[in-house]
Scaffold this motif. Sequence first.
Motif, short mmCIF file in Angstrom:
data_model
loop_
_atom_site.label_atom_id
_atom_site.label_comp_id
_atom_site.label_asym_id
_atom_site.label_seq_id
_atom_site.Cartn_x
_atom_site.Cartn_y
_atom_site.Cartn_z
N UNK A 1 22.53 2.11 -50.48
CA UNK A 1 23.64 2.61 -49.67
C UNK A 1 23.74 4.11 -49.88
N UNK A 2 23.78 4.86 -48.78
CA UNK A 2 23.92 6.31 -48.89
C UNK A 2 25.27 6.79 -48.37
N UNK A 3 25.96 5.95 -47.60
CA UNK A 3 27.24 6.38 -47.03
C UNK A 3 27.98 5.16 -46.48
N UNK A 4 29.31 5.15 -46.61
CA UNK A 4 30.16 4.15 -45.99
C UNK A 4 30.94 4.79 -44.86
N UNK A 5 31.20 4.03 -43.80
CA UNK A 5 31.97 4.57 -42.68
C UNK A 5 33.42 4.82 -43.07
N UNK A 6 33.96 4.05 -44.06
CA UNK A 6 35.36 4.23 -44.43
C UNK A 6 35.65 3.72 -45.84
N UNK A 7 34.81 4.05 -46.81
CA UNK A 7 35.09 3.73 -48.20
C UNK A 7 34.50 2.45 -48.74
N UNK A 8 34.01 1.54 -47.94
CA UNK A 8 33.34 0.35 -48.42
C UNK A 8 34.19 -0.87 -48.66
N UNK A 9 35.49 -0.82 -48.34
CA UNK A 9 36.33 -1.97 -48.66
C UNK A 9 37.01 -2.60 -47.45
N UNK A 10 36.70 -2.18 -46.25
CA UNK A 10 37.30 -2.76 -45.06
C UNK A 10 36.31 -3.62 -44.31
N UNK A 11 36.79 -4.71 -43.74
CA UNK A 11 35.92 -5.71 -43.12
C UNK A 11 35.08 -5.16 -41.96
N UNK B 1 13.86 5.55 -40.85
CA UNK B 1 15.18 5.90 -40.34
C UNK B 1 16.21 5.05 -41.06
N UNK B 2 17.37 5.61 -41.38
CA UNK B 2 18.41 4.80 -42.04
C UNK B 2 18.87 3.67 -41.13
N UNK B 3 19.31 2.58 -41.74
CA UNK B 3 19.80 1.42 -41.00
C UNK B 3 21.32 1.36 -41.15
N UNK B 4 22.00 0.98 -40.10
CA UNK B 4 23.46 0.83 -40.12
C UNK B 4 23.74 -0.66 -40.17
N UNK C 1 33.92 -2.13 -41.39
CA UNK C 1 33.20 -0.87 -41.58
C UNK C 1 31.71 -1.10 -41.78
N UNK C 2 30.98 -0.02 -41.80
CA UNK C 2 29.53 -0.07 -41.86
C UNK C 2 29.02 0.76 -43.02
N UNK C 3 27.81 0.44 -43.47
CA UNK C 3 27.13 1.21 -44.50
C UNK C 3 25.83 1.75 -43.91
N UNK C 4 25.49 2.96 -44.30
CA UNK C 4 24.21 3.54 -43.93
C UNK C 4 23.27 3.23 -45.09
N UNK C 5 22.16 2.54 -44.80
CA UNK C 5 21.24 2.06 -45.82
C UNK C 5 19.86 2.71 -45.63
N UNK C 6 19.31 3.23 -46.72
CA UNK C 6 17.93 3.72 -46.70
C UNK C 6 17.04 2.65 -47.33
N UNK C 7 15.97 2.29 -46.63
CA UNK C 7 15.03 1.27 -47.10
C UNK C 7 13.66 1.92 -47.23
N UNK C 8 13.04 1.76 -48.39
CA UNK C 8 11.70 2.32 -48.61
C UNK C 8 10.74 1.78 -47.56
N UNK C 9 10.01 2.66 -46.91
CA UNK C 9 9.04 2.26 -45.91
C UNK C 9 9.57 2.26 -44.49
N UNK C 10 10.89 2.36 -44.32
CA UNK C 10 11.48 2.47 -42.99
C UNK C 10 11.98 3.91 -42.87
N UNK D 1 28.04 -7.96 -44.29
CA UNK D 1 26.73 -8.62 -44.30
C UNK D 1 25.87 -8.21 -45.50
N UNK D 2 26.37 -7.33 -46.35
CA UNK D 2 25.60 -6.84 -47.50
C UNK D 2 25.78 -7.75 -48.71
N UNK D 3 24.74 -7.90 -49.49
CA UNK D 3 24.76 -8.63 -50.75
C UNK D 3 24.14 -7.75 -51.81
N UNK D 4 24.76 -7.68 -52.98
CA UNK D 4 24.21 -6.88 -54.07
C UNK D 4 22.86 -7.45 -54.50
#
Length: 96
Positions: free
Chosen positions: A41-51, A64-67, A53-62, A72-75
């Motif tokens: 996770x590189x950024x949250x749209x609004x702090x990470x605790x609201x239903x 472009x960041x994914x939103x 909201x979205x997270x910007x995710x960087x994935x090795x090999x992709x 839907x995220x699992x640790x």
Amino acid sequence: MQPNRLISGRSVTFKLKDAACPDWMDTARSIGPELQVTGEIVFFSDGGDRKNEFAIIEVAGIHTPLIVPVERLTAAAQMAEEQPCEAIENSSRKAS
């Protein structure tokens, strides 16, 4: 200590571009929506605790960041256990 041996059933990693058959572009086109990936996770749209909201995710090999909706995220706890201590320590420094 024995070197790692390649045997049936052993997990391996490789770069998609190194696959000889099928062509990596054909393989990329055939990846389905159920493929599970791990990223950071590189950024949250609004702090990470609201239903809603979205997270910007960087994935090795992709390249472009994914939103992804936060709900839907699992640790990836298992991944953290498999990483060397130095890598875990360095990743916690990034977050600070």
